[in-house]
Design a protein around this motif. Structure first.
Motif, short mmCIF file in Angstrom:
data_model
loop_
_atom_site.label_atom_id
_atom_site.label_comp_id
_atom_site.label_asym_id
_atom_site.label_seq_id
_atom_site.Cartn_x
_atom_site.Cartn_y
_atom_site.Cartn_z
N HIS A 200 0.81 -1.23 -0.04
CA HIS A 200 -0.02 0.07 0.07
C HIS A 200 1.00 1.15 0.07
O HIS A 200 0.30 2.26 0.28
N GLY A 201 2.12 1.24 -0.12
CA GLY A 201 3.03 2.44 -0.19
C GLY A 201 4.39 2.00 -0.30
O GLY A 201 4.86 0.87 -0.59
N LEU A 202 5.32 3.09 -0.26
CA LEU A 202 6.67 3.04 -0.46
C LEU A 202 7.51 3.75 0.53
O LEU A 202 7.20 4.83 0.51
N GLU A 203 7.84 3.37 1.24
CA GLU A 203 9.12 4.05 2.22
C GLU A 203 10.26 4.31 1.52
O GLU A 203 10.89 3.21 1.19
N VAL A 204 11.12 5.60 1.64
CA VAL A 204 12.20 5.80 0.84
C VAL A 204 13.22 6.24 2.17
O VAL A 204 12.94 7.18 2.91
N ILE A 205 14.38 5.57 2.34
CA ILE A 205 15.21 5.86 3.35
C ILE A 205 16.43 6.90 2.50
O ILE A 205 17.00 6.28 1.70
N VAL A 206 16.69 7.72 3.00
CA VAL A 206 17.56 8.84 2.32
C VAL A 206 18.68 9.15 3.02
O VAL A 206 18.70 9.70 4.25
N GLY A 226 18.90 7.73 15.31
CA GLY A 226 17.81 7.90 14.69
C GLY A 226 17.56 9.35 14.17
O GLY A 226 16.47 9.38 13.24
N GLU A 227 18.19 10.20 14.84
CA GLU A 227 18.00 11.73 14.47
C GLU A 227 18.53 11.79 13.01
O GLU A 227 18.17 12.83 12.24
N ARG A 228 19.54 10.85 12.45
CA ARG A 228 20.00 11.14 11.19
C ARG A 228 19.42 10.28 10.23
O ARG A 228 19.79 10.45 9.10
N LEU A 229 18.88 9.53 10.39
CA LEU A 229 17.96 8.42 9.63
C LEU A 229 16.91 9.24 9.05
O LEU A 229 15.66 9.42 9.64
N LEU A 230 16.77 9.69 7.65
CA LEU A 230 15.83 10.32 7.02
C LEU A 230 14.88 9.42 6.28
O LEU A 230 15.28 8.47 5.59
N ARG A 231 13.68 9.56 6.51
CA ARG A 231 12.84 8.61 6.01
C ARG A 231 11.46 9.41 5.37
O ARG A 231 11.15 10.67 6.02
N VAL A 232 11.10 9.29 4.11
CA VAL A 232 9.93 9.63 3.67
C VAL A 232 8.86 8.64 3.02
O VAL A 232 9.46 7.60 2.56
#
Length: 259
Positions: A200-206, A226-232
């Motif tokens: 149902h969707g797509l997570e992108v780790i950047v 965790g503060e530097r792990l960017l997710r959209v």
């Protein structure tokens, strides 16, 4: 003569043969794979074990300060249970299964293949490997195209050991981009993306700019911080609404951390 044929078959001479024939050589992540396993009897009647098709790939791992590739099974599909194949007989076993959503895309050094294995009683086991090309799921492809539209080109892509993500597989596929537009050239060295595709969707780790911390460094470092792990995250509606929305959302994230 029959005795000598049996002896010959036991060492692989005149033994039954197995050939996997795919209806296509290219599949998208999550797409149905179809084909047929063709079995040809040898010079004598033989008992064949269950036939399984395994989807295989390889990933890069570092052990004892050395990097090497390790093979891994993504999926195993039972084609048929054990059976008897008579001398000269031919049997076809159709099959179909869904390619896992987390199957890596065939790009650069990444390879995916189907391994067909069957044990032959009193004979040499028959094996068959068939390479397939895995193209991105349309949602992943939309994001990849959006990244290029905002000024980046794909430089490298590989599967790397990443057990700390605690996903189904012990690795993730990392896509490395380099900036080519004037907006980002000179400001960013690289852009790293990892996709977690779901129904149902797509997570992108950047990672906006890893600054050459090493091949495996940025993923593990970001996971442990965790503060530097960017997710959209893009839900199904966003992914189907058009590429412009994806571009805007990604560019906003990149710009926030590009300084």
């Amino acid at each position: 003569m029959s005795f000598f044929k049996k002896v010959a078959a036991s060492i692989g001479i005149g033994s039954a043969k197995v050939d996997t024939i795919l209806h296509s050589s290219s599949y998208s992540q999550g797409e149905e794979v179809t084909g047929v396993v063709h079995v040809t009897g040898g010079n004598v009647e033989q008992s064949m074990s269950d036939i399984d098709i395994e989807v295989m790939t390889k990933y890069l791992i570092e052990e004892d300060d050395k990097k090497h590739y390790r093979e891994v099974k993504l999926l195993s599909h039972r084609v048929t249970n054990s059976f008897i194949i008579k001398a000269g007989e031919q049997k076809d076993f159709p099959f179909s299964f869904q390619l896992p959503l987390d199957t890596p895309v065939s790009v650069r050094n990444v390879s995916v293949w189907l391994h067909t294995d069957v044990d032959i009683e009193k004979g040499v086991d028959s094996k068959d490997n068939d390479s397939i090309k895995v193209v991105p799921h349309r949602w992943v492809n939309n994001v990849l195209q959006a990244v290029e539209q905002i000024g980046f080109r794909l430089h490298e892509a590989d599967c790397e050991h990443a057990p700390y993500f605690r996903r189904r597989l012990p690795f993730v596929q990392e896509f490395e981009f380099r900036p080519f537009s004037s907006q980002y050239r000179g400001k960013l060295d690289e852009l790293e993306l990892v996709f977690q595709l779901e129904d149902h969707g797509l997570e992108v780790i950047v990672e906006v700019d890893r600054k050459a911390r090493g091949m495996f460094g940025w993923l593990e470092e970001m996971y442990n911080d965790g503060e530097r792990l960017l997710r959209v995250y893009f839900d199904k509606v966003e992914l189907e609404s058009g590429q412009k929305h994806i571009e805007t959302k990604l560019q906003s994230l990149i710009n926030q951390h590009a300084g």
